[in-house]
Design a protein around this motif. Structure first.
Motif, PDB file in Angstrom:
ATOM      1  N   ASN A  31      40.880  47.921  32.477  1.00 52.05           N
ATOM      2  CA  ASN A  31      41.311  46.680  33.206  1.00 52.05           C
ATOM      3  C   ASN A  31      40.163  46.573  34.336  1.00 52.05           C
ATOM      4  OD1 ASN A  31      43.725  45.864  32.141  1.00 52.05           O
ATOM      5  ND2 ASN A  31      44.697  47.811  33.138  1.00 52.05           N
ATOM      6  N   LYS A  34      37.214  44.541  32.881  1.00 52.13           N
ATOM      7  CA  LYS A  34      37.429  43.037  32.674  1.00 52.13           C
ATOM      8  C   LYS A  34      37.213  42.487  34.177  1.00 52.13           C
ATOM      9  CE  LYS A  34      40.984  43.521  29.142  1.00 52.13           C
ATOM     10  NZ  LYS A  34      42.356  43.528  28.843  1.00 52.13           N
ATOM     11  N   VAL A  35      37.710  43.217  35.165  1.00 57.41           N
ATOM     12  CA  VAL A  35      37.644  42.412  36.476  1.00 57.41           C
ATOM     13  C   VAL A  35      36.430  42.615  36.941  1.00 57.41           C
ATOM     14  CG1 VAL A  35      38.233  42.925  39.083  1.00 57.41           C
ATOM     15  CG2 VAL A  35      40.003  43.279  37.184  1.00 57.41           C
ATOM     16  N   GLY A  38      33.825  39.882  35.657  1.00 52.11           N
ATOM     17  CA  GLY A  38      34.036  38.516  36.100  1.00 52.11           C
ATOM     18  C   GLY A  38      35.308  37.800  35.765  1.00 52.11           C
ATOM     19  N   GLY A  39      36.168  38.630  35.037  1.00 49.85           N
ATOM     20  CA  GLY A  39      37.562  37.974  34.151  1.00 49.85           C
ATOM     21  C   GLY A  39      38.302  38.254  35.274  1.00 49.85           C
ATOM     22  N   ALA A  40      39.368  37.464  34.964  1.00 48.09           N
ATOM     23  CA  ALA A  40      40.856  38.033  35.693  1.00 48.09           C
ATOM     24  C   ALA A  40      41.634  38.670  34.823  1.00 48.09           C
ATOM     25  CB  ALA A  40      41.769  36.661  36.245  1.00 48.09           C
ATOM     26  N   GLU A  42      45.060  39.982  32.767  1.00 51.71           N
ATOM     27  CA  GLU A  42      46.156  39.254  32.282  1.00 51.71           C
ATOM     28  C   GLU A  42      47.354  39.335  33.249  1.00 51.71           C
ATOM     29  OE1 GLU A  42      45.459  41.902  30.008  1.00 51.71           O
ATOM     30  OE2 GLU A  42      43.453  40.439  29.276  1.00 51.71           O
TER      31      GLU A  42
END
Length: 66
Positions: A31, A34-35, A38-40, A42
């Protein structure tokens, strides 16, 4: 991975505690990855719940050592 409450954690055996802690740590790293990419995530609240569940497991391990 499921989120465990304190009563559920207390019922685990020592080996189950270690296994679940390792799985949750892997999930937390994924997790965070992912952050940081640059992603958010889920579910933004999932990171907090995973951290709290790891803390519950570590607390139970400390109780059993005493």
């Amino acid at each position: 991975m499921a989120i465990f409450r304190a009563k559920e954690v207390a019922q685990f055996s020592d080996t189950e505690l270690i296994e679940n802690e390792q799985k949750l740590k892997i999930e937390l790293i994924q997790n965070y990855g992912k952050v940081s990419a640059g992603g958010a995530p889920e579910n933004p609240g999932k990171i907090r719940e995973v951290r709290r569940t790891i803390a519950r497991i570590k607390t139970e391990q400390t109780k059993r050592q005493a």
